[in-house]
Structure formats: C-alpha cells, structure tokens
Design a protein around this motif. Structure first.
Motif, mmCIF file in Angstrom:
data_model
loop_
_atom_site.group_PDB
_atom_site.id
_atom_site.type_symbol
_atom_site.label_atom_id
_atom_site.label_comp_id
_atom_site.label_asym_id
_atom_site.label_seq_id
_atom_site.Cartn_x
_atom_site.Cartn_y
_atom_site.Cartn_z
ATOM 1 N N LEU A 410 28.352 56.072 50.439
ATOM 2 C CA LEU A 410 29.238 55.032 50.936
ATOM 3 C C LEU A 410 30.590 55.629 51.225
ATOM 4 O O LEU A 410 30.857 56.774 50.949
ATOM 5 C CB LEU A 410 29.363 53.932 49.901
ATOM 6 C CG LEU A 410 28.129 53.043 49.859
ATOM 7 C CD1 LEU A 410 28.261 52.066 48.732
ATOM 8 C CD2 LEU A 410 28.019 52.301 51.179
ATOM 9 N N ARG D 404 38.992 51.720 32.645
ATOM 10 C CA ARG D 404 38.441 51.979 33.971
ATOM 11 C C ARG D 404 39.441 52.770 34.790
ATOM 12 O O ARG D 404 40.646 52.588 34.641
ATOM 13 C CB ARG D 404 38.167 50.675 34.706
ATOM 14 C CG ARG D 404 37.022 49.943 34.108
ATOM 15 C CD ARG D 404 36.555 48.886 35.069
ATOM 16 N NE ARG D 404 36.019 47.773 34.334
ATOM 17 C CZ ARG D 404 34.880 47.166 34.650
ATOM 18 N NH1 ARG D 404 34.204 47.548 35.704
ATOM 19 N NH2 ARG D 404 34.446 46.168 33.933
ATOM 20 N N ARG D 411 36.717 47.598 39.724
ATOM 21 C CA ARG D 411 36.345 48.983 39.924
ATOM 22 C C ARG D 411 37.536 49.816 40.330
ATOM 23 O O ARG D 411 38.168 49.708 41.249
ATOM 24 C CB ARG D 411 35.282 49.055 40.988
ATOM 25 C CG ARG D 411 35.588 48.168 42.191
ATOM 26 C CD ARG D 411 34.635 48.396 43.281
ATOM 27 N NE ARG D 411 33.310 48.152 42.841
ATOM 28 C CZ ARG D 411 32.333 49.024 43.040
ATOM 29 N NH1 ARG D 411 32.605 50.159 43.648
ATOM 30 N NH2 ARG D 411 31.134 48.774 42.627
ATOM 31 N N THR E 29 31.075 37.035 41.646
ATOM 32 C CA THR E 29 31.143 38.339 42.293
ATOM 33 C C THR E 29 32.524 38.469 42.925
ATOM 34 O O THR E 29 32.989 37.539 43.590
ATOM 35 C CB THR E 29 30.048 38.455 43.379
ATOM 36 O OG1 THR E 29 28.785 38.247 42.765
ATOM 37 C CG2 THR E 29 30.068 39.814 44.049
ATOM 38 N N ILE E 30 33.166 39.614 42.703
ATOM 39 C CA ILE E 30 34.526 39.808 43.179
ATOM 40 C C ILE E 30 34.570 40.924 44.203
ATOM 41 O O ILE E 30 33.953 41.970 44.007
ATOM 42 C CB ILE E 30 35.469 40.253 42.039
ATOM 43 C CG1 ILE E 30 35.118 39.582 40.730
ATOM 44 C CG2 ILE E 30 36.915 40.087 42.425
ATOM 45 C CD1 ILE E 30 35.654 38.237 40.578
ATOM 46 N N THR E 31 35.305 40.720 45.263
ATOM 47 C CA THR E 31 35.483 41.760 46.272
ATOM 48 C C THR E 31 36.973 41.921 46.562
ATOM 49 O O THR E 31 37.695 40.928 46.621
ATOM 50 C CB THR E 31 34.785 41.375 47.596
ATOM 51 O OG1 THR E 31 33.499 40.857 47.292
ATOM 52 C CG2 THR E 31 34.651 42.570 48.521
ATOM 53 N N GLU E 32 37.369 43.152 46.739
ATOM 54 C CA GLU E 32 38.748 43.402 47.160
ATOM 55 C C GLU E 32 38.838 43.208 48.668
ATOM 56 O O GLU E 32 38.115 43.856 49.417
ATOM 57 C CB GLU E 32 39.166 44.826 46.824
ATOM 58 C CG GLU E 32 39.101 45.116 45.350
ATOM 59 C CD GLU E 32 39.754 46.441 45.013
ATOM 60 O OE1 GLU E 32 39.803 47.316 45.889
ATOM 61 O OE2 GLU E 32 40.227 46.590 43.882
ATOM 62 N N ARG F 9 22.384 46.982 41.628
ATOM 63 C CA ARG F 9 23.001 48.115 40.926
ATOM 64 C C ARG F 9 23.360 49.201 41.940
ATOM 65 O O ARG F 9 22.589 49.456 42.859
ATOM 66 C CB ARG F 9 22.006 48.739 39.954
ATOM 67 C CG ARG F 9 21.621 47.866 38.808
ATOM 68 C CD ARG F 9 20.509 48.547 38.011
ATOM 69 N NE ARG F 9 20.000 47.639 37.010
ATOM 70 C CZ ARG F 9 20.584 47.443 35.827
ATOM 71 N NH1 ARG F 9 21.671 48.134 35.510
ATOM 72 N NH2 ARG F 9 20.093 46.579 34.965
ATOM 73 N N VAL F 33 31.367 45.655 45.248
ATOM 74 C CA VAL F 33 31.879 44.464 44.577
ATOM 75 C C VAL F 33 31.851 44.689 43.061
ATOM 76 O O VAL F 33 31.358 45.696 42.579
ATOM 77 C CB VAL F 33 31.028 43.226 44.921
ATOM 78 C CG1 VAL F 33 31.049 42.953 46.423
ATOM 79 C CG2 VAL F 33 29.601 43.402 44.436
ATOM 80 N N PRO F 57 30.672 47.155 38.208
ATOM 81 C CA PRO F 57 30.534 47.490 39.622
ATOM 82 C C PRO F 57 29.112 47.264 40.122
ATOM 83 O O PRO F 57 28.145 47.622 39.449
ATOM 84 C CB PRO F 57 30.882 48.981 39.683
ATOM 85 C CG PRO F 57 31.274 49.405 38.344
ATOM 86 C CD PRO F 57 31.101 48.285 37.386
ATOM 87 N N LYS F 58 29.015 46.668 41.272
ATOM 88 C CA LYS F 58 27.725 46.411 41.915
ATOM 89 C C LYS F 58 27.889 46.693 43.399
ATOM 90 O O LYS F 58 29.009 46.844 43.894
ATOM 91 C CB LYS F 58 27.330 44.935 41.748
ATOM 92 C CG LYS F 58 27.216 44.443 40.328
ATOM 93 C CD LYS F 58 25.835 44.672 39.769
ATOM 94 C CE LYS F 58 25.816 44.336 38.284
ATOM 95 N NZ LYS F 58 24.597 44.761 37.624
ATOM 96 N N LEU F 59 26.797 46.697 44.094
ATOM 97 C CA LEU F 59 26.861 46.745 45.547
ATOM 98 C C LEU F 59 26.290 45.450 46.103
ATOM 99 O O LEU F 59 25.292 44.933 45.603
ATOM 100 C CB LEU F 59 26.050 47.920 46.099
ATOM 101 C CG LEU F 59 26.598 49.293 45.785
ATOM 102 C CD1 LEU F 59 25.677 50.361 46.359
ATOM 103 C CD2 LEU F 59 28.002 49.472 46.345
#
Ligand code: ADP
Ligand code: ADP
Ligand code: ADP
Lengths: 411, 112, 411, 411, 112, 112
Positions: A410, D404, D411, E29-32, F9, F33, F57-59
């Motif tokens: 990615l 982290r 993340r 679910t969190i996204t930047e 995952r 995400v 963390p996930k995708l």
C-alpha cells in the motif's frame, strides 16, 4: 613531514562528517518530492555513495590529484591508490596521512554528483542517471577539481581562490543541474500544473540539520589541519548559515509566512555561499555573505518556475547562484590577515582578485554547462533519459526500484 | 441527496476542487486510498519478466449533493479528472438518506 | 598561550555536536505534539538557529563574556566579534582559538532558547515567540551566563559550580518554561481533555538518540580541552544517561508498561542532571545521579498535569527539576581529586559547597521566573501571545507557517 | 604513559560515534518491520542503551578486561570502575584515559546485544528479551570479548586477529540471532505467508546512513589512537562499504530492480566484513572484501526464508556470515607492512594465519550458538519467550509497550 | 441497518467514542480524512491578503447500527462532537443492505 | 450494482486480493482504517489491572460488483480473510446507483 595526530584527528572526523552529508542530502531532497518518488530520490544519493565511492579510489583521485599534466588533469600515478599510503603526501595536506586526504576528497566527489540529482527527480531513468553519473564524474568533476585544487592546476595557478568547493562543488553541480534539467524537460505534472507540494517537510528539515552539522567538516576540514584556520572556517560557516536562515525567514515572512522550508533553504544557501570563502575571510563578514545569498537565491527561486524550466529542486538557484555569489564574495572580502596562504580581496585593496574569481566562475559555468549537455545528449541517445509517461505517473519508487516507502504494497 | 465517490489521481485534486468550486460545491471529504482497476495495475518489466504493480495511490473524493445537483457535479469531476490514460479512476454514486450539520443539528437538504 | 591543535580538534567537533542538538531537539519536541503542529514545533527550534545564531555574534557573546562590569554583565569589548580572533583568549579556554570558544558558547545560547519552546507549543503566536526570544536571550540568558561562566561573574566568584550548564541552560530554560506556560495558559484541547497523544514517537526517539550523541560535545567539550577531564565528563555523561534511562523504564514498567517514551525521557533527564556535575565528580557517581533524576522527574511529570498547568512538553519537570537535582548533586559529589579546578562537595567534607550550589539554584530560579514573566507580559501587551482559537484548532503549521508536514494540501 | 590529547580527541569522538550507532540500528531495524511493531523494535535497541550501559560499568568491563583468569575471563579488579581513572591503563590504549577506553568498549557491548534483537522482532516478550540480554551479555559477550581483546585472552594469544569486532561483535551477534530465532520459532504471519513488507524504508535508509558514519568511529577508533593506523582503518571501511553497496545494487538489478533496501543492506554488509580487517589490510583490498561480502550475503538472504527459518531481519545472513567472511579475509589479506602489530596473511606468505582465523571463527560460532540456546531455553522456562497469538496479531507496540507510533490512539 | 458516517474534529474522537459506548455501541471504523465545508475552509491573513486553507484534517467515524438505534446514536454523536464553532462536521446516513461477520459468516442484524 | 465494504486484517490483503482475482474481480479500493468491534478491542494486562486497546489497524477493501456477482465475491472474501479468531472483521453491503469510468465517461454496469 611526519603525521600530526591532532590534525589527523580533525581530518578523520571531518571526513566522516562529509560522508554523512550525502545521506542528509538524500533526505533533504527526498522530503521535497511527492511520496511516490521518495525512495527513488533517496536512492539517487545513496547510489552515489556506492558508485562514486568506488570510482574515486580506482581512478578518480588520480585524475584529480595525480601528477599534473599540462595544468589540465592528473596523471595515473595514484591509480588504484598506488603510492597513497599512511604517510603524508609531498604536496597535499602535509601533516595528515595521504590516504586520509584522498578519502576526504572522495567525500566531496560523492556529494557533488549527488547534488545534481535534485534537478532530475521524479522523471529520470535510474539506469540513465547511473551512466550519466559515471561520465559526469569522469569528464567534469575530476578535471575541475584538478584545475582548482590539484597541484599544478591552471585555475589554482591563476590565483582563483576556492576554499572548500564553491566552484568545484556548488557551481559545477548547480550549473550542470540546470543543463541536465533543460535537456530532460519538465515533469508532466509540472506542465499540467498539478499540485506538487513537498511530500515530507520534516525529512527536509532533518536533512538540513544534518547537512549543517556535516558542513563544519566540509569547510572546517578544508583547512586540512586543526587550529586557527579550521576554527576560522568553522565559525564563518556557522555565521553565514545563521544569517542566511534568518534572512530567508524574514523575506518569506514579508511575502507570505515564515516557513520552515524557507529557514532550511536559507541555511543551506548560507552554507553554500560561505564555502569558497570560509578560510579566507573574517568570520563576521559571513553576515553580509549570508544576507546576500538569501536575497539572491530567494528571487532566483521565485523566478525559475516562471521561465518554464523544471530544475526541480532548485539546485541551480541555490547551489549554482549561491556558489557564484560566494566565489564573488571571496574576491571581495578575502584577506591575508586571516589566511597568509590566501590573497587580499577588493575591499582589502586588491581588485584584481575579483577578476580571478570571475574567471574561475565563468570557466566552470561554461565547462560544466557544455559538458553536461553533451553527456546528457549522449546518454539520451544510448539508453534514453526519461522514464515512460506511465512510469512517471506511477512514480519512480515502483517503476525504477520496485519498492514503496511505506508498508510495502500500500501507499 | 446523493453521495458522489470519485477515485481520482492524486495530482488531479486541485483541478477537481476548482471545477467543483466554480459550480458552487464547496463541501467535500478526501481520503487517501490505494486502488486498482480492470487493468490489474501497471505492468513493468523486471529481470526479464513482466511484473504487475497493483494498488496505486489514489484519492477518494466524496461530495454530497442534492439530487438536482448530481449531473453538473459529475460532469465537473469527470472533465477535471480526466487525462484520457489508464488510471483516471472511477465514480460511484449512492443515495444518502439523511445529512446532519453537527454544529447546528440541522438535518436534511439544508445541512449539505 | 599558543593554540593546541589537539584541544582545538576536540572543541571543533564538540561545537558541531552541540549545534546538532538543536535540530535534534526540534524532532524530540516535534514528535511529541499533534501532527497539525509538527512543523511549527520543529520551526521553533530551527528559527533559534538563525535568530540566536546571529544575535550571539553581534552582541550576545560580548554581554556574556565581555569585560566584566560589576559581576553582573559583560562589556562591549567583543561587540561584533572585535578582538575575537584565531589566537586564544587571555581568560577563556587558553589553548583553543578565541573565536572557537565564542562559537561553542553560542551553540549553548541557541539550544537554551530552543528548550523553552517546549512549554508553549501548539498555541503561541510565532511572532510573539520571536520577540520573546530576542528579549529573553538578551535579558535572561546573557546575564546568567555571565554570572556563572563569565570572568568576574558574581556566581562564579561565590564558588557555585556549573560544569556545562545545569543552571545556565537547564534551570534557566526549565523555570522560564514554567513561567511562560502559566502566562500563556493551557491549550484549548488540554482544557477540554481532548486526546492529545504524541503525533510521532519514532521522531521523538530519533531526536533523543541524536541528543545523547550531541551531549558528549556539550559536557565533554565543556572541559575546553582534550584529555582526562574531557574523558571524565564524557564517561559521567554516558553513565548518567544509561542509568536514568534504565530507571525510568523500570518505573514506567511498574506503573504501566515499559514505554519507549519513558526510556528516552529518562535518558534526557539523565543527561540534564549530569550536566553541571560531569567534570567535577567520579563517573561512577553518575549512577546515583541518574537514578535520582528519573525518580524525581517521573513524579514531577505525573504531578504537573494534575495542577492544571499546561507546561506542555514538561521542560520544567525535566530540565528545571533535573537541572536543580544535578546542581545539588554537584554539591554533594564533587571532588578536587577529579578536577583540581573544582571543589570538594558535602560527601568529601565540604558542606558549604552545597550552600553555594543552592544559592546558585535559587538565584536562577527567581531571576528566570520573574524576568520571563515580565517579558511575557510585555510581549502579550505589544503583540499578543496567543493565536486565535480558530488558528489553534486548525493547527499552527497552517496558521502560522502556511505549510503542512506531509504532502502539501492534504494531511 | 601520559595522556596524548590528540589520540584522546579522536577516541572521544569515536566513542560518541559508536554510541550513535545503536539509535541508528534502532531505525534500521524499526523501518524493516510492520508498523504495528515499529516502536517495539526501536525500543529493543534503546533499552540496550540503558540496560547494557549500566551493566557494563558495574561488572561487564571488569569481566572482559579485568586481570586475566586463565585466559578465559577477567577478574574483578575493575568492578564498579575501581582503578579505572583518567590516566591510561597499563595494558590497553596506552595514550588515552583508561576510563575512555572503558567507555569506548562499552559502546561495543551495547550494540552487540542490540544487533541480536533483529532476529526476534514482532514476537518476543519484552521481559524475556530483557532477561535474555542480561544473561547473554554476561555469559557470552564478556567472555568472548576477553578471549579476543582482553590482555591474556586465549584467542588473542593464539594469534587470531580481529581489529574491531568481526568475531566479538558480528559473528557472536549473528550466530546468536540464528540460535534464538530457531528457539523462538517463526512469526505467525511468516507461517501464514501474509504480506510483511517493510513498514518504513526511508527510516531504514536513515539508520544505514548514520550507521555508515558511526562505523568510522567503530573501525577507525579501534586503532585506539589518531594517525596512520586510524586512517588506514577509516579508508578501508569507506572502500568496503562503497564496494559492497555497489555490488549489492548490481546483483539486485540483475535479479529484480536496483533497490534502495539492497544498497543499504550491501553497505551494512560491507561495513561488517571490513570490521575485523580494517587495521590490518591495504585499503584497496577492501574492494574484493566488499564485493565478496555482498555476493555471499545476498544469496544467504535469498536462501534463509526457504529453509523456513524466520531469523527475521537477517542478522545471521548479514552479520554472522559477513563477519565470518571478514574474519577469513583478514587471514588472507593482512600484512605487517600495514600494521606492525598485526600479522601477514595467506597472500603475504603466512598461510597459518588463516588457520588461527578459522579457529577463532569456529570457537565463536560454537560457543555463541550453544550458549544462546541454553540461555534461551532457560528464559523460556522461567518467563516464556513469546507473546500470546493475540498480542502478536495486535502488534508489540501496543501489547508490550502500550504505545503507538503515530497519533496515539489511531494508527 | 443504517450506516452513520460522521466527519468530526480529530480531538473529539474520545468524546464520541465514549458517548457511543455509554449507549452500548462499540463497533466503529475510523478513517483519517481531509475535508472542507461550505465555508471553504479557514481564512488566514498572509502578506496582506486573505488566504484560504481548505482541507483540514478530520476523522470519519463509521458506525453501522440497526434501524431503531439510529436516532439515539445520532444524538450521542452530535452532542459529543459539537463545539458550536465552524468545522464541527457533518453526518451522513446511508442504508446498508447486509452485514456479515467474517469470523463466523453470520449475516444480517446479528452481525452488526 | 453493489458495493462491498470489507474491514479485514492488514495481513490478509494479499489473500483477499488473490481470491478475488481468481474469480475475475480485479477492481478494488483499499483504505487504511482503525476499528473496533463488539469486543471493545483487546484486553491487555498492565500494572495489575486490565486495559482495553480499542482501535486496531485494519484495512477497508471496497469492491463494486454487479448484482449477480455479489454472492461469489462475498464468499471469496469471507474465506480468504478468515482466521477464526476475534478481529477477523466485518463486511457491509450497500447499493450503488451508478458507476462511471472517468477515462471514457461510460456509466452503468460497463463501467465497473
Ligand atoms: N470494481 C471496483 N470496485 C472498487 N473500486 C474500483 C473498482 N474498479 C476500479 N476501482 C477504483 O478506481 C480506480 C481507478 O480504476 P482504473 O481501472 O485504474 O481506472 P480506469 O478505468 O480509468 O482505467 C482504482 O484504482 C480503484 O481504486
Ligand atoms: N457536501 C459535502 N460532501 C462531503 N463532505 C462534506 C460536505 N460538506 C462538508 N463535508 C465534510 O464535513 C466536514 C465539516 O464541514 P464544515 O462545513 O467545516 O462543518 P460545519 O458545517 O460545522 O461548519 C468537512 O471538513 C468535510 O469533510
Ligand atoms: N457496528 C460497526 N460499525 C462500523 N464498523 C464496525 C462495526 N462493528 C465492527 N466494525 C469494524 O469491523 C472490524 C472488525 O470487528 P470485530 O468485532 O473485531 O470483528 P469480529 O466480529 O471478527 O470480532 C472493527 O475493527 C471495525 O472496524
């Protein structure tokens, strides 16, 4: 003369510091490009560490510093480091081991080639860059280094002063960058006016911080000994960097906002400008030199994109023009009171010195520009300079190196 | 209300943004994504054989518009994001049931 | 005395190493803030490189180290570096070029001002910070440096020991940080108990690693010569840093988890605490000093947020309190057997030394706190200290500098 | 002998440079793992700075360099640094303060332990790693250092040459890495063939750049003095690194693409291979050494995963095999013309030297592998080596350190 | 089932998370993301003239809930994410046709 | 058309990608995400008491398919992303009203 262990200690660390400047440059440049070209830009500098590092010991040193042939090039008496031993050379750096002087000079060769890469990021074929580097190093760097620093070199004999590489390193790299960028043409995104903001400014700052540190070895080490002269060069370096950083910050504040990019670009410009002068001038004179270089380079950097030239990371504006200003300033401010091995400059009653400086500048401008053009044309013919449009749009990290900066598959 | 999800080239964001602005659509949300389309990414030759690099970086632009605004907004995006070459991206349209402005608590069309 | 080239070699590299500490600090601090303030935090340190770098050579050095005026401040005999040449000074660092001593001291001035910025990140106006820095440097740093290190300075005459800057650098910066943070007030997110985790811990660790390296120049170089004393200071520095890092790791393990942030904070605290003592104590005594500082600072850092004070990056807890402990420890462990130019401390039969240390500490606490308050009030009146709430919420990178860390327009 | 301040200057900076290598290694390793283990990998090296840093001064130095007991281990005469003062030692580094020699050696101990951690990233329990490190340092590092470098050590007496740690540091660490990785077993993702690309290649390059810089202190400093020998080691180091980097780049180009990871891995391999040889060989001989190590290690790195062994960051392939090749090459190329304190090697008419080198290599291979196995088994019994599957899948940053890398919660 | 897509300020995540937890909604679910609203970002004065910084960092919080849970979940988010100042964000609601738990393969409401 | 949104995952991306490829679905968009499910993340013991780490963390894998392709695509994802342990993720399905290929301007099924 016997080895002086104090001088050697300073030259050892100076050599290591100049080595470190190439990785630092890798990050300085790498942070300025878009993320998809981050690794490839870093790679350009790291590849020089390997490639030029090897070529230097094999034949580069002897071409630059071997027995003079007509003032133009060195002979083969140091080929493969024969006769380059632990005892000092007869002509260079008489108090430190000859092989250490050789290694110190090698670090300059490496970073000079690496500097040029800033002009061609995000679109040059890696194979073309490698071929270009070999040819440029051989046909441009080694002769110019010989003319300026080699025993018997014609520019040295003429009286042009260059303490630590204003002409050999910065003008040569900056002008060659311009020449190669013209040949290569602009990035597609430059033409399409896509947004191309720097991908990682903190890494630019990190690179600049380490460059500043390393430059003390670059300029201070060019005294080739420890003591008053090294200190003079060191202090002048610090003052010029600080003055130029502050000046650039103020200019960028007036026109826009005080930016971190501005401060670090200013610092690098200040370091460039003081390079030829550091060991010949009073340290306090580094204030006008530093202020001058930021004024000059700032407007060159504003001007450059308007000409439609995509000399991408402004190697010409900063190193070419900054080095030119530094070489001129050397002719203005140099003084034998600072360095008996130097000359007096214009402000110390010796206007002719400025002429010699200008001759040196003009020579390197013309020679570097022309030779780079020829070499570039040749490389373009043989293997092609540019990646395909598709490869350019994907980014060089993937297309040239098969890698991505973060997390593999990615982004 | 409709949500337009456009997957575009990174370089095209400025163009897309401006073309939407020109029509008066200011609100949008951008996400960095990686994607690949029917072409399975891009073929590059390494070590003699062909390798495919899938998952190229893209930007996802999300714009919520009122139903009537859908055609012009779509047109603006298509025009400004197109280069004509493979990898220009895709647009997906979905229906939004409700929109709320957090600051005021307003909902419905007035919140978009 | 003539220049000793070995001492000069060590001072040259030490000076470069201390210079490198300011970029390192930039990353140490930068990694601790939220991403939207990453560049602005880095910028605060880089701006000091330019600003203080210039002020130091113009008038800072002469105020701190010029001919003594009543024990309080230096005269103008070194203004603009007049009389600061390649030969050693009569009174300072008798074996290295005077200008090198000047540059070395300048690096301390730069980092001291940069240290304070940790207190005000994420909410101070950049223009206010610049004005504050000029005033603080002039009105706090130069007099305190004169008192402690200047020939004729009253604290030096009194007998207070400070080898490499425990009071001048760390207490002065730490206490001023507290004072300025109180004046500025907490960040909005601090008040609203928003989550404010560090944005980039790897960069904190990178900064800490380079700080550790640079600190050898900071403390080892403060011997102003190469040899036994420099080695003593160097080794004590290493031992204190390691002991404090290990101690902090263990404490954080007991209360929570062994964290990387804990280890690097501990290392920095250990480096702070040993600073005033390094050249006066047996290196092995750095173990109790290092253990002590981590115990002290850990609990200060736990305590601080509970008081509602947003001294954001704990400059006071680490540098202020760590420096205080170090200055006290110097009075406990110092010994003339280590350094004939030093004194014996409490544990070597000379309890009065502890009193002198306490006088030094108290003086700097009171003076730095009070002056900072006054300067801060003044700056607030003149141009205002804080950014607007909107600018704070957007982040200082954009609002103060018009830049973003990554990729330009996007995050 | 009195302290020589020039030698001391070089040793001071060399010591600082070797210290810096451990943070550099932290980033080199940290960039190679997945993001969820970035901090934990950095932490492994930083924890060594604290832990081994303290143990070294307390009892490590005396075990390695104390008065010889039967050629096998040092006595307790330097326990807690008693008798380790500012004057030179009688037997080691006769021109620099004894305590500086002690500190220099300590930096080697720290990085050797840190090197091993590359084998166990992403799955070892942090507490287990700490216990393992204490035991390995005590039971493997100190005796091996004594055998090779201690006055009276049996391998030294035998005549095995190791200039700067090819056996003590690199073979010991590399072979122990293999042993511990076998004991610990592969990562779950390794077994499931999940994608595990490096998380941050720029940080790998940064680490490599700083390692290259630091290695000049590692090898150049091992001359324990400034001058011809230090220069020889320095120059050989540079040439080997450059040659190996270039070679690896070319190999990776032939098989795939010229990758940045390849260049930096090659550079590190070149630095490893020259380590035992640097002060005994002609610098130009570093070219075959550098080419050889890249050829060897490249294929070892290709081979390793196929065996199903998850020695995760290839410490064995690069340091173990690279160090072995370097120790053999020392026996081939060493020459008393370079270093009168050395020996002639096979190519200089003394084949027996190769035998002594092989004895040294074999000894350290067997001892390090076996002892590591025993220590690992013991630690596994007492507290367990591995984290739980759930902790492994969440990543060690959170599960072991509660942190982290970026932005706290996200993340 | 409904999907709530809330674009909130980064600092508010903790508050939003806790207020949803209090009602028993744990999954999210969190996204930047980066976004801008009707205001076209934020105006800052530079070098005499006004400049607009569009695209400020935000977080996108996605929560899938059963139909009946929509109103309370929306309320919780609105309350906890609000500061009353410009930039508080937007919420969009869409309909989800199916939800599947990968671990078990269950689908429908029980999977949410 | 349907949009499949699978939260998986990180390590499973390769498997999911390959299993979709095998069925001929090449197009997809990936987003990084952070998420948590019903379990409120993962419990870890620190300093004596239990702590919860939420937001792992996930995708997010988004695949748009034609209606008929939904069941096989879902199956492929479920199989390739499953480990059987907590944290395997969720899949949400929504309806897409239109899809457009920017390069050509084509819309509807042919654009997917
Ligand atoms: N079926 C799909 N589902 C989800 N995203 C898709 C799908 N097809 C394409 N995309 C997204 O659209 C982007 C552009 O697709 P691509 O096929 O490269 O464009 P083009 O159709 O112009 O060649 C991809 O990178 C991916 O993110
Ligand atoms: N029409 C829209 N389409 C998509 N996203 C939008 C739209 N309008 C707003 N947003 C998102 O919502 C965020 C907050 O919008 P903003 O206008 O700043 O909030 P407020 O309404 O409280 O002022 C923006 O940053 C953007 O990400
Ligand atoms: N109600 C929900 N709304 C939005 N996302 C969710 C929801 N529940 C779960 N998720 C997402 O799915 C991921 C996996 O959920 P989790 O409960 O860990 O899986 P499992 O059901 O296999 O235990 C979470 O990390 C989160 O990103």
């Amino acid at each position: 003369m016997p080895v002086n262990s104090a001088d050697t200690a300073w030259m050892l660390i100076s050599t290591a510091m100049v080595l470190l400047m190439t990785p630092a440059l890798a990050f300085f440049y790498g942070g300025l490009v878009r993320r998809k070209n981050f690794l490839s830009t870093i790679m350009m500098s790291f590849a020089c560490l390997g490639l030029i590092g090897v070529l230097w010991v094999v034949y580069g040193y002897t071409l630059a510093f071997g027995k003079d042939i007509g003032g133009v090039i060195g002979g083969f008496n140091f080929f493969g480091l024969i006769n380059v031993g632990q005892t000092p050379s007869a002509v260079y750096a008489p108090t430190v081991p000859h092989m250490l002087f050789m290694a110190y000079q090698g670090m300059f060769a490496i970073i000079t080639v690496a500097l040029i890469t800033g002009a061609v990021v995000e679109r040059i074929k890696f194979s073309a860059l490698m071929l270009f580097s070999v040819l440029w190093f051989t046909l441009v760097y080694t002769p110019v280094a010989h003319w300026v620093w080699g025993a018997g070199g014609w520019l040295a004999k003429l009286g042009a002063l260059d303490f630590a590489g204003g002409t050999v390193v910065h003008i040569a790299a900056g002008v060659s960058a311009l020449s190669l960028a013209l040949l290569l043409g602009p990035r597609r995104s430059f033409l399409q006016k896509d947004s191309m903001e720097p991908g990682n400014i903190p890494m630019v700052a990190l690179g600049a911080g380490i460059l500043w540190f390393g430059w003390f070895g670059f300029n201070g080490g060019s005294a080739l000994s420890s003591g008053g002269l090294a200190s003079n060069a060191f202090v002048a370096t610090q003052i010029s960097a600080a003055s130029a950083a502050l000046t650039w910050m103020i200019i960028s504040w007036i026109y826009r906002r005080p930016s971190l990019l501005g401060v670090v670009t200013g610092a690098v410009a200040g370091l460039v400008a003081i390079t030829p002068a550091a060991g010949y001038i009073q340290p306090i004179m580094a204030i006008p030199i530093g202020i001058g270089v930021s004024l000059l380079c700032y407007f060159m950097m504003i001007l450059r994109p308007k000409t439609g030239i995509d000399e991408s990371l402004d190697v010409w504006a900063v190193h070419g023009m900054g080095g030119t200003w530094g070489a001129i300033a050397t002719g203005l401010f140099c003084s034998v009171a600072v360095n008996p091995a130097g000359k007096n400059g214009l402000f110390y009653g010796n206007p002719i010195q400025l002429v010699w400086q200008l001759v040196g500048i003009a020579t390197v401008w013309v020679f570097a520009f022309g030779m780079t053009w020829l070499i570039g044309k040749f490389v373009d013919k043989v293997i092609g300079l540019r990646v395909s449009p598709e490869e350019e749009s994907v980014g060089l990290d993937i297309s040239q190196h098969g890698e991505r900066a973060y997390g593999g598959q990615l982004r | 209300m409709k949500k337009i999800e456009a997957i575009i080239r990174e370089e095209k964001l400025d163009h897309v943004k401006r073309s939407l602005e020109d029509l008066g659509y200011f609100g949008m949300t951008i996400t960095e994504v990686s994607g690949r389309g029917k072409q399975k990414g891009i073929a590059l030759k390494w070590g003699g054989k062909e390798n495919r690099v899938d998952f190229l970086p893209k930007l996802k632009v999300e714009v919520v518009v009122m139903d009537d605004d859908l055609p012009p907004a779509l047109n603006a995006i298509i025009k400004s994001a197109r280069t004509g070459e493979i990898g220009d991206g895709k647009i997906f349209v979905t229906s939004i049931e409700d929109a709320i402005r957090i600051r005021t608590g307003d909902n419905g069309n007035s919140a978009v």
